[in-house]
Motif scaffolding. Structure first.
Motif, mmCIF file in Angstrom:
data_model
loop_
_atom_site.group_PDB
_atom_site.id
_atom_site.type_symbol
_atom_site.label_atom_id
_atom_site.label_comp_id
_atom_site.label_asym_id
_atom_site.label_seq_id
_atom_site.Cartn_x
_atom_site.Cartn_y
_atom_site.Cartn_z
ATOM 1 N N THR A 128 -159.360 14.723 31.124
ATOM 2 C CA THR A 128 -158.581 14.582 29.887
ATOM 3 C C THR A 128 -158.306 13.116 29.573
ATOM 4 N N TRP A 129 -157.987 12.366 30.613
ATOM 5 C CA TRP A 129 -157.546 10.968 30.411
ATOM 6 C C TRP A 129 -158.729 10.016 30.350
ATOM 7 N N TYR A 130 -159.906 10.516 30.654
ATOM 8 C CA TYR A 130 -161.132 9.756 30.404
ATOM 9 C C TYR A 130 -161.517 9.941 28.935
ATOM 10 N N LYS A 240 -164.326 25.308 10.694
ATOM 11 C CA LYS A 240 -165.547 25.330 9.849
ATOM 12 C C LYS A 240 -165.122 25.121 8.394
ATOM 13 N N VAL A 241 -164.758 23.911 8.068
ATOM 14 C CA VAL A 241 -164.352 23.588 6.690
ATOM 15 C C VAL A 241 -165.626 23.386 5.855
ATOM 16 N N PRO A 242 -165.820 24.165 4.777
ATOM 17 C CA PRO A 242 -167.053 23.996 3.992
ATOM 18 C C PRO A 242 -167.205 22.553 3.509
ATOM 19 N N ILE A 281 -155.519 13.007 8.326
ATOM 20 C CA ILE A 281 -155.574 13.616 9.667
ATOM 21 C C ILE A 281 -155.372 15.116 9.488
ATOM 22 N N ILE A 282 -156.319 15.895 10.035
ATOM 23 C CA ILE A 282 -156.155 17.355 10.006
ATOM 24 C C ILE A 282 -155.543 17.763 11.329
ATOM 25 N N GLY A 283 -154.456 18.496 11.252
ATOM 26 C CA GLY A 283 -153.811 18.995 12.467
ATOM 27 C C GLY A 283 -152.460 18.344 12.680
ATOM 28 N N THR A 284 -151.541 19.165 13.208
ATOM 29 C CA THR A 284 -150.198 18.670 13.495
ATOM 30 C C THR A 284 -149.740 19.193 14.860
ATOM 31 N N GLY A 285 -150.694 19.311 15.792
ATOM 32 C CA GLY A 285 -150.365 19.739 17.154
ATOM 33 C C GLY A 285 -149.876 18.553 17.985
ATOM 34 N N ALA A 286 -149.855 18.737 19.295
ATOM 35 C CA ALA A 286 -149.297 17.717 20.202
ATOM 36 C C ALA A 286 -150.031 16.386 20.083
ATOM 37 N N THR A 287 -151.330 16.430 19.772
ATOM 38 C CA THR A 287 -152.073 15.174 19.623
ATOM 39 C C THR A 287 -151.616 14.431 18.373
ATOM 40 N N ALA A 288 -151.603 15.136 17.249
ATOM 41 C CA ALA A 288 -151.252 14.488 15.980
ATOM 42 C C ALA A 288 -149.849 13.892 16.027
ATOM 43 N N ILE A 289 -148.961 14.554 16.754
ATOM 44 C CA ILE A 289 -147.576 14.059 16.852
ATOM 45 C C ILE A 289 -147.571 12.631 17.407
ATOM 46 N N GLN A 290 -148.532 12.366 18.311
ATOM 47 C CA GLN A 290 -148.592 11.037 18.915
ATOM 48 C C GLN A 290 -149.390 10.056 18.048
ATOM 49 N N VAL A 291 -150.364 10.591 17.311
ATOM 50 C CA VAL A 291 -151.265 9.710 16.544
ATOM 51 C C VAL A 291 -150.644 9.245 15.221
ATOM 52 N N LYS A 455 -152.458 27.933 5.245
ATOM 53 C CA LYS A 455 -153.839 28.327 4.862
ATOM 54 C C LYS A 455 -154.902 27.375 5.361
ATOM 55 N N GLY A 456 -154.556 26.141 5.609
ATOM 56 C CA GLY A 456 -155.564 25.188 6.068
ATOM 57 C C GLY A 456 -156.303 24.533 4.918
ATOM 58 N N ILE A 457 -157.299 23.754 5.283
ATOM 59 C CA ILE A 457 -158.070 22.990 4.300
ATOM 60 C C ILE A 457 -159.011 23.948 3.568
ATOM 61 N N ASP A 458 -159.122 23.805 2.240
ATOM 62 C CA ASP A 458 -160.060 24.666 1.493
ATOM 63 C C ASP A 458 -161.494 24.204 1.744
ATOM 64 N N LEU A 479 -159.901 14.052 12.993
ATOM 65 C CA LEU A 479 -159.855 15.491 13.261
ATOM 66 C C LEU A 479 -159.008 15.729 14.511
ATOM 67 N N SER A 480 -157.766 16.108 14.280
ATOM 68 C CA SER A 480 -156.866 16.367 15.419
ATOM 69 C C SER A 480 -156.750 17.885 15.564
ATOM 70 N N THR A 481 -157.898 18.501 15.759
ATOM 71 C CA THR A 481 -157.976 19.960 15.599
ATOM 72 C C THR A 481 -158.166 20.718 16.916
ATOM 73 N N GLY A 482 -158.010 20.012 18.039
ATOM 74 C CA GLY A 482 -157.886 20.720 19.308
ATOM 75 C C GLY A 482 -159.177 21.106 19.998
ATOM 76 N N TYR A 483 -159.062 22.138 20.850
ATOM 77 C CA TYR A 483 -160.078 22.477 21.854
ATOM 78 C C TYR A 483 -160.345 23.965 21.879
ATOM 79 N N ARG A 484 -161.495 24.298 22.466
ATOM 80 C CA ARG A 484 -161.784 25.713 22.757
ATOM 81 C C ARG A 484 -160.592 26.287 23.526
HETATM 82 P P1 NDP Z 1 -153.952 21.914 18.866
HETATM 83 O O1 NDP Z 1 -154.885 23.020 19.039
HETATM 84 O O2 NDP Z 1 -152.603 22.054 19.400
HETATM 85 O O3 NDP Z 1 -153.785 21.548 17.336
HETATM 86 C C1 NDP Z 1 -154.814 21.649 16.423
HETATM 87 C C2 NDP Z 1 -154.231 21.453 15.042
HETATM 88 O O4 NDP Z 1 -155.251 21.582 14.061
HETATM 89 C C3 NDP Z 1 -153.180 22.490 14.708
HETATM 90 O O5 NDP Z 1 -152.114 21.877 14.052
HETATM 91 C C4 NDP Z 1 -153.934 23.447 13.796
HETATM 92 O O6 NDP Z 1 -153.116 24.185 12.942
HETATM 93 C C5 NDP Z 1 -154.774 22.443 13.045
HETATM 94 N N1 NDP Z 1 -155.870 23.075 12.330
HETATM 95 C C6 NDP Z 1 -156.878 23.799 12.857
HETATM 96 N N2 NDP Z 1 -157.676 24.255 11.895
HETATM 97 C C7 NDP Z 1 -157.183 23.804 10.719
HETATM 98 C C8 NDP Z 1 -157.557 23.947 9.376
HETATM 99 N N3 NDP Z 1 -158.635 24.668 9.027
HETATM 100 N N4 NDP Z 1 -156.820 23.321 8.446
HETATM 101 C C9 NDP Z 1 -155.730 22.603 8.795
HETATM 102 N N5 NDP Z 1 -155.311 22.460 10.052
HETATM 103 C C10 NDP Z 1 -156.040 23.049 10.998
HETATM 104 O O7 NDP Z 1 -154.686 20.598 19.456
HETATM 105 P P2 NDP Z 1 -154.042 19.262 20.027
HETATM 106 O O8 NDP Z 1 -155.159 18.349 20.331
HETATM 107 O O9 NDP Z 1 -152.976 18.785 19.142
HETATM 108 O O10 NDP Z 1 -153.347 19.724 21.370
HETATM 109 C C11 NDP Z 1 -154.003 20.572 22.300
HETATM 110 C C12 NDP Z 1 -153.197 20.647 23.564
HETATM 111 O O11 NDP Z 1 -153.415 19.480 24.355
HETATM 112 C C13 NDP Z 1 -151.697 20.690 23.402
HETATM 113 O O12 NDP Z 1 -151.229 21.943 23.094
HETATM 114 C C14 NDP Z 1 -151.208 20.199 24.737
HETATM 115 O O13 NDP Z 1 -151.271 21.214 25.686
HETATM 116 C C15 NDP Z 1 -152.236 19.141 25.046
HETATM 117 N N6 NDP Z 1 -151.740 17.848 24.560
HETATM 118 C C16 NDP Z 1 -150.686 17.249 25.154
HETATM 119 C C17 NDP Z 1 -150.246 16.022 24.736
HETATM 120 C C18 NDP Z 1 -149.153 15.313 25.385
HETATM 121 O O14 NDP Z 1 -148.147 15.105 24.787
HETATM 122 N N7 NDP Z 1 -149.359 14.816 26.548
HETATM 123 C C19 NDP Z 1 -150.839 15.330 23.643
HETATM 124 C C20 NDP Z 1 -151.951 16.032 23.097
HETATM 125 C C21 NDP Z 1 -152.346 17.247 23.526
HETATM 126 P P3 NDP Z 1 -152.486 25.593 13.457
HETATM 127 O O15 NDP Z 1 -151.343 25.218 14.332
HETATM 128 O O16 NDP Z 1 -152.104 26.280 12.233
HETATM 129 O O17 NDP Z 1 -153.559 26.302 14.212
#
Ligand code: NDP
Ligand code: FAD
Length: 659
Positions: A128-130, A240-242, A281-291, A455-458, A479-484
């Motif tokens: 992860t940290w690499y 899969k955003v068109p 930036i697409i996404g507001t998960g833990a990554t986006a919070i930091q970015v 609803k996400g991005i159209d 693209l802060s859209t996470g992982y499998r």
């Molecule tokens: P996430 O899966 O948590 O976030 C992905 C983001 O993309 C979500 O906000 C998701 O929305 C959004 N998204 C996905 N598809 C669309 C779309 N079509 N349109 C708009 N938005 C979309 O990934 P992260 O990389 O943020 O985090 C993954 C995990 O990694 C964390 O849960 C945590 O366990 C770990 N992590 C820890 C950190 C730390 O603080 N040390 C920092 C970063 C990650 P929606 O929520 O609606 O699905």
């Protein structure tokens, strides 16, 4: 009947205004349901494409390793020979692989020069940290309990939350201390592994990518014991955003940050390349919070495209005070601190206990919904008991959730933006986040929240992103859209890793898992796949401090091997019995009702994007889901179970000397 505030709460942390909370309970639950139902999609996990599988060349290329130095690696003698045989081969050079390597070494199991090798897809250690080097990256669990092997390395983290750079350097530190640099084959992917019934070894197929000049090298190696420690958030994906592939300007995934575009580096976070630019930036998960706060510092305009808001609590970052930091002299301090921390998350902290870590996590007792608690033990699978259990957890979480929402109103000045930033789901549905900068960034005039109302991005055009018919022109898209999802393939570790595993008689691991669901002894070994050890998810204890679970798993795996080798006086073949494996699966089934709390969740990776929440009446499928259960009494109870087991004589495991 409303659940009582303390129905799942054994501690004294019930807030004083519980009457007010009870009054709000029904309407908030309704709001949770409404918000979740906006987000369910029939395509579930199929809404994403893994970068490595993307057919489009541009999207596929976003997954490439930006950090690997082929010239340096090509100049070295490869650590692994084609046809080589090694006692231990570990897939994965993240903290999981490193912890396992150290445990094997410390147990005295690694003696000869060919006893240990690590195969890692990236160009260096760290996992992860690499891969992740985005600006703002820090651990979210306190570094003193997150960073592995602090006691053994004598290292004291610089801050309460270590930076990504410090976390990667720590991986290097571990590799140096235990002499692991010449044991790794980097930029190399394991694709298949096959047990040989005749030779009683694993045949492991590896592809080494030696860069544009030298191309690929295919190797076949053998391992007496094979470890799959490929992590849980390793394979980046994008929605899969068109039209996304045709978006003009630069675009990259956070796990492969493009400092060439943004300026700066992991060491120097001055993102001068963003100056004058419109950055989305697409996404507001833990990554986006930091970015986001880092983008806000340099870009001309920042557009944060939100589908579901994160819950953002206070962080409290601080420098390590070396004067105060006497704890590091006491043997066993890290484990003690980890156990102290996790009692708050398991909602079982004794009232008189001092909260050593004192972070936002320790204010989230309802997180025990997905990691267990000794308070509720095993829930009877009746609608009444499950309803009471889930209701109790929602109530337990309510004070925290209300506080998190109130914090937004306190910080964010624009009421519409504040409203859109409020999370409406309990703490266990998505990883809670902690930041003293993210919400504040929305007070800046050039930072815009584009809320998509679930609803996400159209679509994407050549110039920007479209949301609800409006185009937002962009120069750069992050693209802060996470992982499998870690739950991909029903928590099957082979599928999660993307490798083919064939055990005794050529039997496929996937076929076994698909047919009967999770099947393990203690979450780390599976019948018919001797000497194969895998990173635990199903049928194991859980903690949001990932290195804690990795440490517990590695200790247990090492025990199996050490004890088996002592028994047979040399290399052993270790395979759990059918009875032991089924017995262990039934322990998970007994505890399956505990995870019913996921049924109230908004979709996310925890629920495989809502796939877990789909009603299923097929008894065979229901049984498979039930086998994915975890140790619901919490990680400390789970550790005791493993310790008691280790005091015995490898009960339920067939151990034979290797022929
Ligand atoms: P996430 O899966 O948590 O976030 C992905 C983001 O993309 C979500 O906000 C998701 O929305 C959004 N998204 C996905 N598809 C669309 C779309 N079509 N349109 C708009 N938005 C979309 O990934 P992260 O990389 O943020 O985090 C993954 C995990 O990694 C964390 O849960 C945590 O366990 C770990 N992590 C820890 C950190 C730390 O603080 N040390 C920092 C970063 C990650 P929606 O929520 O609606 O699905
Ligand atoms: P990883 O670190 O993912 O390492 C696995 C390695 O296996 C990878 O390097 C990968 O390249 C390699 N690999 C995979 N498949 C193959 C293959 N077929 N062949 C060869 N190599 C392969 N957890 C916390 O507890 N606290 C945190 O603060 C925290 N922050 C995180 C931040 C981010 C951005 C992310 C994505 C995750 C975070 N996590 C956190 C979870 C984190 O993944 C774990 O804490 C931990 O680092 C996992 O270690 P690991 O070795 O199991 O997996």
């Amino acid at each position: 009947v409303l659940p009582s505030a303390d129905s799942t709460n054994g501690s004294d942390r019930a807030p004083p205004d519980m009457a007010a909370m009870q009054a709000k309970f029904a309407s908030i639950q309704q709001k949770y349901t409404e918000e979740a139902s906006k987000r369910f999609r029939s395509d579930g996990l199929a809404q994403y494409v893994d970068l490595q599988d993307a057919k489009d060349a541009r999207i596929h290329s976003l997954g490439k390793d930006p950090w690997v130095d082929h010239a340096v690696l090509n100049a070295k003698t490869p650590a692994v020979k084609d046809g080589g045989r090694y006692k231990f081969v570990i897939l994965g050079g993240g903290y999981g692989g490193l912890i396992a390597a150290v445990k094997l070494i410390e147990a005295g199991l690694v003696n000869g020069p060919d006893d240990l090798r690590i195969i890692e897809a990236g160009g260096g250690y760290g996992g992860t940290w690499y891969w992740n080097r985005y600006p703002g990256l820090h651990c979210d669990v306190e570094s003193y309990i997150y960073m592995p092997l602090l006691e053994e390395t004598g290292y004291v983290p610089k801050q309460k939350y270590a930076t990504g750079l410090e976390l990667r350097e720590h991986a290097e530190r571990i590799a140096t201390k235990w002499d692991l640099h010449d044991k790794a084959l980097f930029r190399s992917e394991v694709t298949d592994c096959r047990w040989s019934d005749e030779e009683e070894v694993w045949n492991v197929a590896v592809t080494e990518n030696r860069g544009p000049e030298e191309g690929e090298r295919k190797l076949n190696i053998q391992a007496n014991y094979f470890f799959v420690l490929s992590g849980v958030l390793t394979i980046p994906h994008v929605p899969k955003v068109p039209g996304l592939e045709n978006l003009g300007g630069s675009m990259f995934h956070t796990s492969r940050w493009d400092y060439g575009t943004t300026g700066g580096s992991q060491e120097d976070q001055n993102l001068t390349g963003l100056e004058g630019k419109r950055v989305g930036i697409i996404g507001t998960g833990a990554t986006a919070i930091q970015v986001v706060p880092k983008l806000a510092k340099f870009a001309k305009e920042v557009y944060v495209f939100q589908r579901t808001p994160s819950s953002v609590s206070w962080r409290g970052q601080k420098e390590t005070d070396l004067e105060e930091w006497q704890i590091a002299n006491k043997k066993g301090w890290q484990r003690e601190r980890r156990y102290n921390w996790v009692t708050y998350l398991n909602n079982c902290a004794p009232p008189e206990q001092v909260n050593m870590v004192g972070c936002g996590w320790t204010e989230a007792p309802a997180y025990c919904a997905i990691i267990g608690s000794p308070n509720f033990g095993i829930i009877e699978p009746t609608p009444e008991k499950i309803g009471e259990h889930v209701g109790g957890l929602l109530m337990l979480d309510l004070p925290r959730a209300e506080k998190a929402r109130a914090r937004i109103d306190e910080i964010v000045k624009d009421p519409e933006t504040a409203k859109a930033l409020k999370p409406w789901y309990p703490v266990w549905c998505k990883r809670p986040t902690f930041s003293d900068e993210y919400l504040q960034a929305f007070n800046l005039p050039h930072v815009h929240l584009v809320d998509t109302d679930g609803k996400g991005i159209d679509s994407a055009t050549s110039t920007g992103l479209v949301v609800q018919g409006k185009e937002y022109p962009l120069d750069i898209l992050v693209l802060s859209t996470g992982y499998r999802s870690p739950a991909y393939g029903g928590l099957n570790p082979a599928k999660r890793t993307g490798i083919n595993v064939f055990g005794r008689g050529g039997k496929s691991f996937d076929d076994k898992w698909d047919a009967q669901g999770a099947s393990t002894l203690h979450g780390v070994i599976s019948r018919g796949f001797p000497n194969l050890f895998f990173g635990p998810t199903a049928q194991f204890g859980q903690s949001p401090n990932n290195t804690e679970t990795l440490d517990i798993a590695a200790e247990h795996m090492t025990h199996f091997i050490k004890k088996a080798e002592e028994k047979v006086g040399g290399l052993a073949v270790i395979d759990p019995t059918v009875e032991a494996e089924e017995g262990w699966a039934m322990e998970a089934v007994k505890r399956a009702a505990n995870l019913a709390a996921l049924s109230v969740c908004t979709p996310g990776y925890t629920t495989s994007e809502g796939e877990f929440n789909k009603p299923n009446q097929d008894p065979a499928e229901m049984m498979k889901s039930a086998r994915m259960g975890i140790w619901s009494e919490g990680i400390l109870s789970f550790m005791k179970v493993l310790e008691e087991y280790r005091a015995g004589d490898l009960v339920g495991v067939d151990v034979t000397p290797r022929r």
